[in-house]
Scaffold this active site. Structure first.
Site, PDB file in Angstrom:
ATOM      1  N   GLU A 182     -39.188 121.028  31.640  1.00 52.10           N
ATOM      2  CA  GLU A 182     -38.410 121.774  30.638  1.00 52.10           C
ATOM      3  C   GLU A 182     -36.984 122.105  31.067  1.00 52.10           C
ATOM      4  O   GLU A 182     -36.420 123.094  30.626  1.00 52.10           O
ATOM      5  CB  GLU A 182     -39.136 123.049  30.239  1.00 52.10           C
ATOM      6  CG  GLU A 182     -40.420 122.777  29.469  1.00 52.10           C
ATOM      7  CD  GLU A 182     -41.018 124.028  28.863  1.00 52.10           C
ATOM      8  OE1 GLU A 182     -40.708 125.124  29.356  1.00 52.10           O
ATOM      9  OE2 GLU A 182     -41.777 123.909  27.890  1.00 52.10           O
ATOM     10  N   GLU A 219     -47.253 119.531  26.046  1.00 49.49           N
ATOM     11  CA  GLU A 219     -47.776 120.900  25.923  1.00 49.49           C
ATOM     12  C   GLU A 219     -47.761 121.299  24.454  1.00 49.49           C
ATOM     13  O   GLU A 219     -46.868 120.891  23.712  1.00 49.49           O
ATOM     14  CB  GLU A 219     -46.911 121.913  26.702  1.00 49.49           C
ATOM     15  CG  GLU A 219     -47.033 121.826  28.198  1.00 49.49           C
ATOM     16  CD  GLU A 219     -46.167 122.869  28.900  1.00 49.49           C
ATOM     17  OE1 GLU A 219     -46.056 124.015  28.405  1.00 49.49           O
ATOM     18  OE2 GLU A 219     -45.595 122.525  29.943  1.00 49.49           O
TER      19      GLU A 219
HETATM   20  C1  GAL Z   1     -44.095 126.058  28.728  1.00 52.70           C
HETATM   21  C2  GAL Z   1     -44.107 125.837  30.232  1.00 52.70           C
HETATM   22  C3  GAL Z   1     -45.440 126.190  30.858  1.00 52.70           C
HETATM   23  C4  GAL Z   1     -45.950 127.479  30.317  1.00 52.70           C
HETATM   24  C5  GAL Z   1     -46.048 127.356  28.838  1.00 52.70           C
HETATM   25  C6  GAL Z   1     -46.685 128.530  28.172  1.00 52.70           C
HETATM   26  O1  GAL Z   1     -42.813 126.239  28.267  1.00 52.70           O
HETATM   27  O2  GAL Z   1     -43.806 124.511  30.514  1.00 52.70           O
HETATM   28  O3  GAL Z   1     -45.334 126.236  32.243  1.00 52.70           O
HETATM   29  O4  GAL Z   1     -45.095 128.501  30.686  1.00 52.70           O
HETATM   30  O5  GAL Z   1     -44.759 127.185  28.313  1.00 52.70           O
HETATM   31  O6  GAL Z   1     -46.951 128.204  26.853  1.00 52.70           O
END
Ligand code: GAL
Length: 801
Positions: free
Chosen positions: A388, A459
């Site tokens: 990210e 994600e």
């Molecule tokens: C994302 C991140 C993860 C975690 C997640 C929570 O932005 O890559 O490590 O923090 O959010 O939803």
């Protein structure tokens, strides 16, 4: 000449640093004895200060060594030390390492002597700005200490430093074996040596490849061997066939060196329309996994790592896992290979890109990651961006080049959360958090990137809807539904190669994240890997053993205005039959209309009375149907009938000379469930005509304590072993009781110990703990003492190998 010796038991440890700790004759009275894997300081389950374990500390290890043979080299191999290590042998500085997620070795040859030696490892577990992932905030903890295993390596002066097996042109029966060896020629010898490669499997396969090698006399020499193999058995997610490769360096008399690993042959192909494994299109469905455990953080040995892979594959039915956000334990990787779980491995980092020095470490991490994890057939993609982070073309040109130079057989990805960010990688990997409950599960690819390259979601969900195992039912069901919606969107869209949900289990985190108690409740399981309802969204997608999970306890009082609403059943059954107090109500089917792309959409029970009103005989068939419709509306939405429905009700009142009390009595009898008779619901799951599963829900009158160990045998070999214990309350039908917080005292006898506190309470009806062996073999017991339920004792056998 080649020998590896595990040295994980009986290290000395002390918090802090003093120059004396490095000296041979240091006063060791303040040190404590520990075993590796070890964490600098254990933390409570939640509500702590994460600066507690961020410290300088020292480890000492006494070693009795035999004299080295002529020219023999001796190395210390560290699986991982968080975050920076400086190694001294007999007071002499011999090496070090920056970064807590990759292995390193230190040449100690010139500092050791025959007989007694002492090594000191100074460990810096602070969040240093010069090492990824640090420099800004990160949403997870990194813990500290020597947390992966350590080995002593005796090697020939000419030996194999690394062996990268990269099969190409894999077909059903053939593969072009390509192995690249990095030779370390410590005395810069010249001359000839033989390289013999054997590849075997339990089915009796035996491939042999031999080459004569001319040593160049350079300290480092790279040799690539290629050979077409015929009659191979491919590795696949359903048939994870593994071979053992043994490479040996030999002269006419002796074996100089040997390296062994397990490998597999498989063909992977990312296209914009799909991911192909051995020519077959596979939609990737996985979750993200951190490598943390309660109390001890990262410091867990093989069996715990294995178990996580087994949970992902068997309990959750997934075909892939993203190792967020760093290379993880070799044990976890080994188990993924054995089980057929695809892996996406990435370099350490989280949103922040540091200065030049930091970037050099990040680029170095790409090679270290590949050298560590290359031979695992499960790995399909290398993550070469800081998770990210914003675009940084210069840095990512370097990381991509580093990956491609070491491995031309796998593509690179790089996880980003900014749409239209520059793509320097082969696959566009994107965190899509656009789903908010009622909208589309995912954005279409074209909204995120213009690229024609393959696209994958790395994600979703997570912080968009934190959920505790013991949140109220409505919240838990929404959590389930968000996962189902995104999973459906993944399956739907051919332009999306797959997705990884955030995340497998809850995890401890920094003050800036989570729910204020240092936990991110983002998992589909809790920190003990105990399932929340959302875990069954995944589990129910698999074929095989029946899954029949009700997301409701059928208790109306759990719901706003005592309105139960519909009940979702997460199941892989073809149909579900509902019985109320033994009477058949209705058959329900998977709701393909709501989730058209899931293999097994959930069943939604939206009728709890069937034809019961008609059966009472007071009303005509048509009128009974109208009454059912109206009351059923009230049961879900409250007394908010439309004008037309009110008129329909008035007509019935007149026709049957009823008043409001009569209507309320019908409601109570059929919907309210109040009264002297306890309502018992039975839900039977069918595959075809066959009943394969059944769940009964009644007003729980009793609670039973249930205690189970994952295994009752602990095996000590390279190091100590652990197993998980689950403590839960079940009702008389064997259903979990969600709202129970009973406390217990846990006590052990014999060669085991509890990891974490010995006074524990249930969290939402269940909790877990790990026990570990303590360096000796024999029988042990663990007893759970409960004032209310009495004692339960389990026996554990500790075996030494
Ligand atoms: C994302 C991140 C993860 C975690 C997640 C929570 O932005 O890559 O490590 O923090 O959010 O939803």
């Amino acid at each position: 000449m080649h020998r590896n010796i595990d040295i994980n038991f009986d290290w000395l440890f002390i918090e802090g640093f003093d120059e004396d700790y490095v000296k041979v004759d240091c006063d060791e009275s303040g040190f404590q004895t520990v075993h590796i894997p070890h964490n600098t300081r254990d933390i409570p389950f939640n509500n702590f200060d994460e600066r507690d374990y961020q410290m300088l500390s020292c480890y000492r290890k006494h070693l009795t060594l035999e004299p080295l043979q002529d020219g023999q080299r001796l190395y210390m191999h560290f699986g991982a030390v968080m975050t920076a290590a400086t190694v001294y042998m007999n007071g002499q500085l011999v090496g070090g390492h920056l970064g807590g997620y990759t292995p390193f070795r230190v040449d100690v040859t010139d500092a050791v002597q025959a007989g007694e030696n002492v090594m000191t490892v100074v460990v810096d577990s602070t969040e240093r700005d010069d090492i990824p992932p640090f420099g800004h905030v990160i949403d997870y903890l990194t813990y500290g200490g020597i947390y992966r295993e350590v080995q002593l390596e005796y090697r020939h002066p000419v030996h194999i430093e690394h062996m990268l097996v990269q099969p190409r042109q894999v077909t059903e029966m053939t593969a072009l074996l390509q192995v690249t060896f990095g030779l370390l020629n410590t005395q810069q010898q010249t001359g000839n040596v033989k390289l013999a490669i054997h590849i075997t499997d339990p089915d009796g396969a035996d491939f042999t490849v031999q080459r004569d090698i001319a040593l160049s006399g350079d300290m480092q020499q790279t040799i690539t061997v290629e050979e077409m193999l015929e009659g191979i058995h491919r590795w696949d997610i359903d048939d994870p066939h593994l071979y053992t490769i043994t490479a040996r360096l030999l002269d006419d008399h002796d074996e100089w060196d040997r390296m062994r690993d397990r490998i597999g042959f498989r063909d992977i192909h990312f296209t914009p329309e799909g991911f192909y494994l051995n020519g077959r299109k596979v939609k990737i469905q996985g979750l993200n996994r951190h490598q943390s455990f309660p109390y001890v953080g990262y410091a867990m040995p093989r069996s715990a790592q294995y178990r996580d892979a087994e949970i992902l594959k068997y309990d959750l039915g997934l075909n892939a896992v993203r190792l967020s956000h760093y290379p993880q334990s070799d044990h976890f990787m080994d188990r993924c290979n054995e089980l057929g779980l695809l892996t996406f491995v990435e370099i350490p980092g989280w949103q922040h890109i540091g200065e030049d020095e930091w970037q050099d470490v990040a680029v170095g991490n790409v090679s270290k990651m590949i050298l560590k994890d290359n031979n695992h057939p499960s790995v399909i993609l290398w993550g070469v961006r800081i998770n990210e982070s914003p675009d940084h073309d210069e840095l990512y040109a370097r990381t991509n080049a580093a990956a491609h130079a070491l491995d031309a057989t796998r593509p690179t990805g790089g996880v980003r959360c900014i749409a239209d960010s520059h793509l320097m990688e082969d696959v566009y990997t994107y965190n899509d958090f656009s789903h908010t409950g009622d909208n589309a599960g995912l954005q279409p690819k074209r909204k995120v990137t213009k690229t024609q390259k393959p696209y994958m979601v790395t994600e979703y969900n997570g912080h968009m809807y934190p959920t505790k195992k013991y949140d109220d039912e409505r919240h838990r069901i929404r959590h389930v539904n968000r996962h189902l919606k995104v999973m459906d969107a993944i399956q739907k869209d051919d332009n999306i190669l797959g997705g990884f949900g955030w995340c497998m289990f809850d995890y401890n985190t920094h003050k800036d994240f989570g729910s204020g108690d240092r936990i991110c409740y983002h998992g589909v399981m809790d920190m003990f890997r105990l399932p929340k309802d959302a875990a069954y969204a995944y589990a129910s997608q698999q074929d095989g053993d029946p899954v029949l999970h009700l997301t409701s306890t059928f208790n109306i009082g759990e719901h706003e205005a005592s309105l139960l609403g519909d009940v979702m059943v997460l199941t892989n059954c073809d149909s579900v039959k509902l019985y109320k107090n033994g009477h058949y109500i209705q058959t329900f089917y998977p709701r393909r209309d709501l989730y058209p792309h899931l293999a097994h959409p959930p069943v939604i029970i939206d009728d709890f009375i069937g034809d019961a009103i008609e059966q009472e005989g007071f009303f005509s068939k048509q009128d009974a149907a109208v009454i059912k419709r109206l009351l059923s509306f009230v049961s879900k939405h409250g007394d908010h009938l439309s004008l037309w429905d009110k008129l329909a009700m008035a007509r019935l009142f007149i026709k049957y000379k009823m008043n409001r009390q009569d209507a309320e009595a019908i409601y109570t009898r059929h919907f309210g469930g109040w009264g002297d008779e306890a309502t018992v619901y039975r839900i039977d799951g069918y595959k075809g005509e066959q009943k394969v599963a059944s769940v009964t829900k009644s007003p729980a009158a009793t609670a039973q304590l249930h205690v189970a160990l994952d295994t009752d045998q602990l095996v000590e070999d390279a190091t100590y072993d652990t197993t998980r214990m689950i403590i839960e309350l079940l009702d008389e039908e064997g259903n979990p009781i969600r709202y129970a917080n009973d406390a217990f005292i846990v006590e052990t006898a014999g060669p085991i110990a509890v990891i974490g506190p010995k006074v524990i309470a249930l969290r939402g009806g269940s909790t877990g703990l790990w026990i570990k062996s303590t360096g000796a073999s024999g029988s042990a017991t663990i007893t759970v003492h409960s004032e209310r339920f009495g004692d339960i004792t389990k026996t554990v056998e500790v075996v030494k190998r």
